[in-house]
Write a protein that holds these residues in place. Sequence first.
Motif, PDB file in Angstrom:
ATOM      1  N   ASN A  69       6.263  15.911 -14.746  1.00 58.83           N
ATOM      2  CA  ASN A  69       5.484  17.083 -14.347  1.00 58.83           C
ATOM      3  C   ASN A  69       5.525  18.176 -15.411  1.00 58.83           C
ATOM      4  O   ASN A  69       4.585  18.946 -15.545  1.00 58.83           O
ATOM      5  CB  ASN A  69       6.008  17.643 -13.020  1.00 58.83           C
ATOM      6  N   GLY A  70       6.614  18.226 -16.168  1.00 58.26           N
ATOM      7  CA  GLY A  70       6.732  19.260 -17.190  1.00 58.26           C
ATOM      8  C   GLY A  70       5.767  19.075 -18.341  1.00 58.26           C
ATOM      9  O   GLY A  70       5.354  20.049 -18.974  1.00 58.26           O
ATOM     10  N   THR A  71       5.396  17.836 -18.627  1.00 58.24           N
ATOM     11  CA  THR A  71       4.581  17.584 -19.824  1.00 58.24           C
ATOM     12  C   THR A  71       3.189  17.026 -19.540  1.00 58.24           C
ATOM     13  O   THR A  71       2.356  16.967 -20.445  1.00 58.24           O
ATOM     14  CB  THR A  71       5.292  16.569 -20.755  1.00 58.24           C
ATOM     15  N   ILE A  72       2.916  16.633 -18.289  1.00 59.40           N
ATOM     16  CA  ILE A  72       1.669  15.900 -18.045  1.00 59.40           C
ATOM     17  C   ILE A  72       0.431  16.744 -18.341  1.00 59.40           C
ATOM     18  O   ILE A  72      -0.602  16.208 -18.757  1.00 59.40           O
ATOM     19  CB  ILE A  72       1.633  15.334 -16.602  1.00 59.40           C
ATOM     20  N   GLY A  73       0.534  18.064 -18.150  1.00 63.97           N
ATOM     21  CA  GLY A  73      -0.629  18.916 -18.388  1.00 63.97           C
ATOM     22  C   GLY A  73      -1.067  18.923 -19.839  1.00 63.97           C
ATOM     23  O   GLY A  73      -2.246  19.099 -20.150  1.00 63.97           O
ATOM     24  N   SER A  74      -0.114  18.690 -20.745  1.00 61.77           N
ATOM     25  CA  SER A  74      -0.431  18.801 -22.173  1.00 61.77           C
ATOM     26  C   SER A  74      -0.288  17.473 -22.910  1.00 61.77           C
ATOM     27  O   SER A  74      -0.571  17.399 -24.101  1.00 61.77           O
ATOM     28  CB  SER A  74       0.504  19.834 -22.819  1.00 61.77           C
ATOM     29  N   THR A  75       0.173  16.431 -22.218  1.00 63.55           N
ATOM     30  CA  THR A  75       0.437  15.165 -22.902  1.00 63.55           C
ATOM     31  C   THR A  75      -0.351  14.031 -22.279  1.00 63.55           C
ATOM     32  O   THR A  75      -0.324  13.829 -21.074  1.00 63.55           O
ATOM     33  CB  THR A  75       1.942  14.794 -22.808  1.00 63.55           C
ATOM     34  N   GLU A  76      -1.017  13.293 -23.111  1.00 68.58           N
ATOM     35  CA  GLU A  76      -1.717  12.087 -22.692  1.00 68.58           C
ATOM     36  C   GLU A  76      -0.693  10.962 -22.516  1.00 68.58           C
ATOM     37  O   GLU A  76       0.280  10.877 -23.281  1.00 68.58           O
ATOM     38  CB  GLU A  76      -2.734  11.771 -23.789  1.00 68.58           C
ATOM     39  N   TYR A  77      -0.878  10.098 -21.534  1.00 68.82           N
ATOM     40  CA  TYR A  77      -0.006   8.928 -21.368  1.00 68.82           C
ATOM     41  C   TYR A  77      -0.028   8.109 -22.659  1.00 68.82           C
ATOM     42  O   TYR A  77      -1.086   7.750 -23.164  1.00 68.82           O
ATOM     43  CB  TYR A  77      -0.506   8.105 -20.177  1.00 68.82           C
ATOM     44  N   LYS A  78       1.175   7.804 -23.210  1.00 68.63           N
ATOM     45  CA  LYS A  78       1.214   7.287 -24.578  1.00 68.63           C
ATOM     46  C   LYS A  78       1.604   5.820 -24.718  1.00 68.63           C
ATOM     47  O   LYS A  78       1.760   5.335 -25.833  1.00 68.63           O
ATOM     48  CB  LYS A  78       2.140   8.162 -25.430  1.00 68.63           C
ATOM     49  N   HIS A  79       1.784   5.113 -23.615  1.00 68.48           N
ATOM     50  CA  HIS A  79       2.193   3.702 -23.738  1.00 68.48           C
ATOM     51  C   HIS A  79       1.104   2.748 -23.243  1.00 68.48           C
ATOM     52  O   HIS A  79       1.399   1.711 -22.656  1.00 68.48           O
ATOM     53  CB  HIS A  79       3.493   3.472 -22.968  1.00 68.48           C
ATOM     54  N   ARG A  80      -0.154   3.156 -23.430  1.00 72.46           N
ATOM     55  CA  ARG A  80      -1.260   2.367 -22.880  1.00 72.46           C
ATOM     56  C   ARG A  80      -1.293   0.928 -23.415  1.00 72.46           C
ATOM     57  O   ARG A  80      -1.676   0.018 -22.698  1.00 72.46           O
ATOM     58  CB  ARG A  80      -2.604   3.029 -23.189  1.00 72.46           C
ATOM     59  N   ALA A  81      -0.901   0.769 -24.682  1.00 69.92           N
ATOM     60  CA  ALA A  81      -1.009  -0.565 -25.293  1.00 69.92           C
ATOM     61  C   ALA A  81      -0.026  -1.542 -24.643  1.00 69.92           C
ATOM     62  O   ALA A  81      -0.399  -2.654 -24.272  1.00 69.92           O
ATOM     63  CB  ALA A  81      -0.747  -0.472 -26.797  1.00 69.92           C
ATOM     64  N   GLU A  82       1.239  -1.131 -24.477  1.00 68.12           N
ATOM     65  CA  GLU A  82       2.244  -2.029 -23.898  1.00 68.12           C
ATOM     66  C   GLU A  82       2.179  -2.045 -22.375  1.00 68.12           C
ATOM     67  O   GLU A  82       2.501  -3.062 -21.758  1.00 68.12           O
ATOM     68  CB  GLU A  82       3.673  -1.619 -24.292  1.00 68.12           C
ATOM     69  N   HIS A  83       1.829  -0.911 -21.780  1.00 66.26           N
ATOM     70  CA  HIS A  83       1.850  -0.804 -20.320  1.00 66.26           C
ATOM     71  C   HIS A  83       0.530  -0.208 -19.838  1.00 66.26           C
ATOM     72  O   HIS A  83       0.428   0.995 -19.590  1.00 66.26           O
ATOM     73  CB  HIS A  83       3.041   0.052 -19.856  1.00 66.26           C
ATOM     74  N   PRO A  84      -0.486  -1.064 -19.708  1.00 63.44           N
ATOM     75  CA  PRO A  84      -1.814  -0.565 -19.335  1.00 63.44           C
ATOM     76  C   PRO A  84      -1.861  -0.092 -17.883  1.00 63.44           C
ATOM     77  O   PRO A  84      -1.095  -0.548 -17.037  1.00 63.44           O
ATOM     78  CB  PRO A  84      -2.707  -1.791 -19.532  1.00 63.44           C
ATOM     79  N   THR A  85      -2.773   0.820 -17.621  1.00 62.93           N
ATOM     80  CA  THR A  85      -3.012   1.258 -16.244  1.00 62.93           C
ATOM     81  C   THR A  85      -3.750   0.160 -15.488  1.00 62.93           C
ATOM     82  O   THR A  85      -4.350  -0.742 -16.094  1.00 62.93           O
ATOM     83  CB  THR A  85      -3.894   2.517 -16.203  1.00 62.93           C
TER      84      THR A  85
END
Length: 266
Positions: A69-85
């Motif tokens: 919650n502290g970083t989600i507003g400013s950070t894009e999810y960064k592990h899309r390649a290894e752990h896709p949605t």
Amino acid sequence: MAYTYKHVIIIGIDGAGNFYRNTDTPAIHKMFEEGAGSDFCLTSIPTDSSECWGSMLIGVQPKVHELTNGTIGSTEYKHRAEHPTIFRVIRDAHPGAKLGSFSNWSPINTSIADSGIGIVKRSANDESLLIQICDFIKTEKPEFLFIQFDSIDGAGHTYGYNTERYLQELNVADGFVASIRKAVAAAGIEDDTLVIATADHGGNGHGHGGPSDEEKYVFFAAVGKTVPRGKKIDVRVIDMPAIVAHALGVPADPNWDSTVPEGLFE
Ligand SMILES: [Zn+2]
């Protein structure tokens, strides 16, 4: 060969825990009667929104997806390649699928749901979102639609979880569930749609984040053609991507810590 659904809809009620049992919630009770579920679906810890919605949509623990919650507003999810949605996994298997993410809490749309793969994203207050959701279901008949309502969690923070005012909001959210199921029927897709209603976490006092039973257990109810009526199952929030992929007949991601609960599908 398992039965394949044409549509899956997740109705996520932020902060709802398993408190539906303490108030008048006919639509949620009806889902338990018509389908399978649990009052003790285990969510991820810490029991915060980013961590738990992250596990529900990515199928890995918070220490792996690293959404907070502290970083989600400013950070894009960064592990899309290894752990896709789950969105990405469906898109890879079904390039033409209609996908939707209708979330009152906008970080789900800006930081978790993928950009550039054609997900229809909407963020609005719950009442306005509900109108857009029902319209989207009827006109677009999406293959996968993720929904997040936020007023209930807001009431928990303001008035306290499981208080009278909080439970009133849960009544309202129960009406949203009823409206969405009516929209599914009106769209003519009820027979081949899997509908899941659940929550990201509960709450204790005026907050959440900890490991208490009130925070870590949420309700889970699923209704669909191959879901046994009135059955109790063991399920975790992190199992959602595996459930959705299985229902739609798309391959699960091998890196997910997500499994299809025994007995959920006949
Ligand atoms: Zn939350």
